[in-house]
Design a protein around this motif. Structure first.
Motif, mmCIF file in Angstrom:
data_model
loop_
_atom_site.group_PDB
_atom_site.id
_atom_site.type_symbol
_atom_site.label_atom_id
_atom_site.label_comp_id
_atom_site.label_asym_id
_atom_site.label_seq_id
_atom_site.Cartn_x
_atom_site.Cartn_y
_atom_site.Cartn_z
ATOM 1 N N ARG B 71 0.849 -1.201 0.000
ATOM 2 C CA ARG B 71 0.000 0.000 0.000
ATOM 3 C C ARG B 71 0.877 1.240 0.000
ATOM 4 O O ARG B 71 1.823 1.344 0.778
ATOM 5 N N ILE B 72 0.557 2.148 -0.863
ATOM 6 C CA ILE B 72 1.274 3.415 -0.926
ATOM 7 C C ILE B 72 0.252 4.531 -0.804
ATOM 8 O O ILE B 72 -0.708 4.578 -1.583
ATOM 9 N N GLN B 73 0.463 5.373 0.160
ATOM 10 C CA GLN B 73 -0.372 6.576 0.270
ATOM 11 C C GLN B 73 0.349 7.673 -0.486
ATOM 12 O O GLN B 73 1.405 8.138 -0.056
ATOM 13 N N PHE B 74 -0.179 8.044 -1.593
ATOM 14 C CA PHE B 74 0.511 9.037 -2.435
ATOM 15 C C PHE B 74 0.400 10.419 -1.810
ATOM 16 O O PHE B 74 -0.688 10.858 -1.421
ATOM 17 N N THR B 75 1.565 11.060 -1.704
ATOM 18 C CA THR B 75 1.646 12.442 -1.200
ATOM 19 C C THR B 75 2.580 13.218 -2.130
ATOM 20 O O THR B 75 3.364 12.625 -2.869
ATOM 21 N N LEU B 110 -0.951 -4.021 -5.524
ATOM 22 C CA LEU B 110 -0.450 -2.743 -5.040
ATOM 23 C C LEU B 110 -1.612 -1.759 -4.955
ATOM 24 O O LEU B 110 -2.248 -1.457 -5.968
ATOM 25 N N ILE B 111 -1.860 -1.289 -3.757
ATOM 26 C CA ILE B 111 -2.935 -0.313 -3.572
ATOM 27 C C ILE B 111 -2.290 1.073 -3.570
ATOM 28 O O ILE B 111 -1.549 1.415 -2.644
ATOM 29 N N ALA B 112 -2.561 1.829 -4.613
ATOM 30 C CA ALA B 112 -2.016 3.185 -4.734
ATOM 31 C C ALA B 112 -3.129 4.148 -4.338
ATOM 32 O O ALA B 112 -3.975 4.504 -5.158
ATOM 33 N N ASP B 113 -3.118 4.504 -3.063
ATOM 34 C CA ASP B 113 -4.214 5.313 -2.533
ATOM 35 C C ASP B 113 -4.014 6.783 -2.903
ATOM 36 O O ASP B 113 -2.936 7.338 -2.694
#
Lengths: 408, 326
Positions: B71-75, B110-113
């Motif tokens: 999981r990636i929290q995009f910033t 892959l969860i690209a939030d």
């Protein structure tokens, strides 16, 4: 040894009479395809007949030969049916798998089987698909009619009925007159047409008149004052009125134009109006004095050289002088009243009411043996135009005045 | 054997959708689309306003399939190395050595939030992974898991601090599935299910092996050339420069769908064919997901944006144009 792709391809394909290469089909697929193509052909033929029926009816109604009409009508119907049937069949030749799929509700199954027909066996998924083709339900005639219905015959029948109704109301179409040249039949049409056609003499006369007008118009060319007259002669403009004054050369050109016009041309009097002397000559009853009732007394334009009008005319004929011809009335000169009168001259423009006619008293024919009674007879003639009556009145008044004054 | 495979696929697919439906309320179409993308082996873009269950759906997919997840929290301050990983200098007794430390991309799901919160540079880090299923770092190519899939979420409303996805990346997503705001009765169910002591998670109904097998089954579905041809013509008609393109496309679009869109149509159509118990592709199958396939691939012209053209209008116009061509 497994067959190569090319061997399979050559085995699975065959040539049709049209030269198109189509894959060799499974018997059931072939049967289904034949059924669909047959139905489409029949449907196309029905469409052709539906279109051809009104056309054939019109052909049958317009042709007077019953045998030929029937032959043509049937021919047209058959031709349209054949053309439409082959057109539908040709279109269905590529669409039949989709038609079959649509009818039996197998979504693209036939299409997919046919598409993978050439692939070699070995793929279990493909083999399973092919195996299903042996159990495919054939498109039934009822289902075919439901999905591909024949065209509605009502519009065609309505058109046919309308054509027949119009044919019944109007009757058989008349033959074209020119076509019936059978003179033995006693038909009056040929005689009528022949009588209505212009004769050779009339045609020649017309040609001469046209040629004469062209020549006359050419004679007027280069004279701006005569341009309206030239246009009138050519028929390019309606009747024109002559100007108050013209140059002698213009008058000479009018004279030349008049000479070139064909004899009997109805435009001559109108052209003559442009030359006042000729106008009088052409329109005055005095020139046709013999036609005047009476005791032989006549008024005529004298050709005496002393006559002013003739002098003018002669001068014009000789080329004249380039001064405008004065067409205004000559004032009365009492001194001239004592002079011997040889002739009477009328000057002015001829009009219907003779309002501008004046007696030119310069030279007057002596009364001689003219009697007042004979003048009265002439004057009271019902055929005499009012203006000439007025002329006679003026003349008699002048005579009386002359007698009263002791002259003559 | 074939029938068994189809039957098994349908059964497992149904189990998966039921498992997801048990935790995602009122979004059956989104669940169908998400599973379709997963089984077709493509990447999925989930779009919806906050609170529609985008992240929940992505996590539930991983939970129900047993696929490993990253999981990636995009910033905005996220760097490519934070996604891909990098080489690290490790001191050792026998000397220092450089070791590759894989990033979260080395996973199966892959969860690209909130992917649009990352900078274009960071977003581009996923391009190779999504297309090639590999990552190249320091001239060394690292293979990703064959079951690798990206499930990205995107908020269409929030514009502050977001970056639009590049066209190349958007094209790599098989489907864009939209999640709609739930109806009041659905909200009631959500509130009732999520405000109790036990936390609601999706049941694991499949194994990664089964997902792999299902993906292979999808690829075996037979598509006739004529069916693919019709789909290709449909895709071509979405391009403004194509002579068959309808007037709204020519006027309102700057960029239409491409080859990846056709692949997506056929793959998602094959999943749909299997769901319908068929081993061959039909026109209705590939048409089922055409909105989701082209929605994120269209680039509108200024005139199109001013006229408020949307994918629905484009799809309708293309449908009419293609049907008219016969």
């Amino acid at each position: 040894m497994p067959a190569s792709d090319s061997q399979i391809s050559s085995r699975s394909r065959r040539r049709t009479p049209t030269g198109l290469r189509v894959p060799r089909l499974e018997p059931r697929l072939r049967a289904g395809r034949a059924r669909i193509l047959r139905h489409c052909s029949r449907r196309g033929a029905a469409s052709g007949i539906a279109i051809g029926l009104p056309l054939a009816t019109i052909i049958w109604l317009t042709d007077h030969d019953p045998g030929r009409a029937a032959f043509t009508a049937i021919g047209v119907g058959l031709l349209l049916a054949t053309v439409f049937a082959s057109r539908q069949r040709r279109r269905a030749a590529t669409l039949w798998p989709r038609i079959w799929d649509r009818i039996i509700g197998s979504q693209s199954l036939i299409e997919t089987i046919l598409d993978r027909q050439q692939q070699p066996a070995g793929n279990p998924w493909l083999d399973a698909l092919r195996a299903r083709s042996a159990h495919l339900p054939l498109p039934s005639p009822t289902a075919l009619r439901r999905h591909l219905p024949a065209p509605d015959p009502r519009p065609s029948l309505a058109l046919t009925a309308t054509a027949m109704l119009i044919g019944a109301v109007l009757g058989p179409f008349d033959p074209i007159p020119e076509v019936q040249l059978n003179q033995d039949s006693g038909s009056t049409s040929v005689a009528q047409i022949s009588s209505e056609l212009p004769t050779d003499e009339q045609l020649r006369s017309r040609q001469q008149r046209i040629r004469g007008r062209e020549d006359a118009a050419l004679a007027l060319a280069g004279r701006p004052a005569l341009e309206p007259l030239a246009r009138q002669i050519r028929g390019l403009s309606p009747a024109t009125t002559a100007p108050q004054s013209l140059l002698p050369r213009d008058l000479q050109a009018v004279q030349a134009a008049l000479q070139r016009l064909a004899a009997g041309d109805p435009i001559i009097p109108e052209v003559a109006l442009w030359n006042p002397l000729l106008a009088l000559d052409s329109r005055s009853p005095m020139v046709t004095s013999a036609a005047l009732p009476g005791d032989g007394a006549s008024l005529a334009l004298s050709t005496d050289p002393g006559n002013e009008a003739v002098t003018r005319s002669t001068a014009l004929a000789d080329g004249g002088s380039d001064r405008p011809t004065d067409l205004s009335p000559t004032p009365f000169d009492p001194q001239l009243s004592a002079a011997p009168i040889d002739s009477i001259q009328l000057a002015g423009t001829a009009t219907d009411d003779a309002s501008d006619l004046r007696l030119d008293t310069s030279v007057v024919t002596p009364p001689g043996e003219e009697s007042a009674a004979s003048w009265d007879r002439v004057r009271d003639d019902p055929q005499l135009a009012p203006r000439w009556s007025r002329v006679i009145d003026l003349y008699q008044l002048w005579i009386r005045g002359k007698e009263g004054s002791g002259g003559g | 054997m074939v029938d068994d495979a189809v039957q098994r696929f349908c059964q497992q697919d149904l189990q998966l959708r039921e498992a997801l439906g048990a935790v995602i309320f009122g979004q059956p179409d989104a669940v169908d689309g998400a599973t379709c993308a997963l089984l077709a082996g493509g990447h999925l873009l989930l779009v919806g306003v906050p609170g529609t269950g985008k992240t929940k759906l992505a996590e539930s997919l991983a939970d129900s399939t047993g696929l490993s997840r990253g999981r990636i929290q995009f910033t905005p301050d996220l760097l490519p190395a934070d996604i891909l990983g990098g080489e690290t200098l490790l001191p050792g007794s026998s000397g220092d050595r450089v070791e590759f430390r894989p990033g979260p991309v080395f996973t199966q799901l892959l969860i690209a939030d909130e992917i649009n919160r990352g900078t274009p540079r960071t977003q581009s880090a996923l391009l190779e992974a999504m297309q090639e299923y590999s990552v190249t770092i320091s001239s060394h190519r690292h293979r990703l898991d064959p079951l690798f899939s990206v499930i990205a979420t995107r908020n269409p409303i929030e514009m502050e601090g977001t970056y639009p996805l590049p066209e190349a990346q958007r094209d790599r997503f098989l489907l864009e599935v939209q999640l709609h705001s739930p109806a009041p009765e659905v909200l009631t169910r959500i509130a009732a299910a999520t405000t109790i002591e036990t936390q609601m998670t999706a049941t694991k109904v499949l194994e990664p092996k089964q997902i792999e097998s299902m993906r292979q089954t999808v690829r075996r579905v037979i598509a006739a050339d004529s069916v693919i041809d019709r789909a290709a013509h449909w895709v071509a008609a979405t391009r403004p420069e194509d002579p068959t393109a309808p007037e709204p496309v020519r006027r309102g679009l700057r960029l239409g769908a491409g080859a990846r869109a056709l692949q997506a149509l056929i793959l998602s159509g094959k999943v749909e064919a299997l769901r319908n118990g068929r081993t061959h592709l039909d026109d209705e199958d590939w048409k089922k997901w055409r909105h989701e396939v082209i929605r994120h691939r269209l680039v509108y012209s200024l005139e199109g944006e001013l006229d408020g053209l949307g994918p629905e209008e484009i799809v309708s116009a293309v449908d009419r144009a293609v049907a008219h061509q016969g």
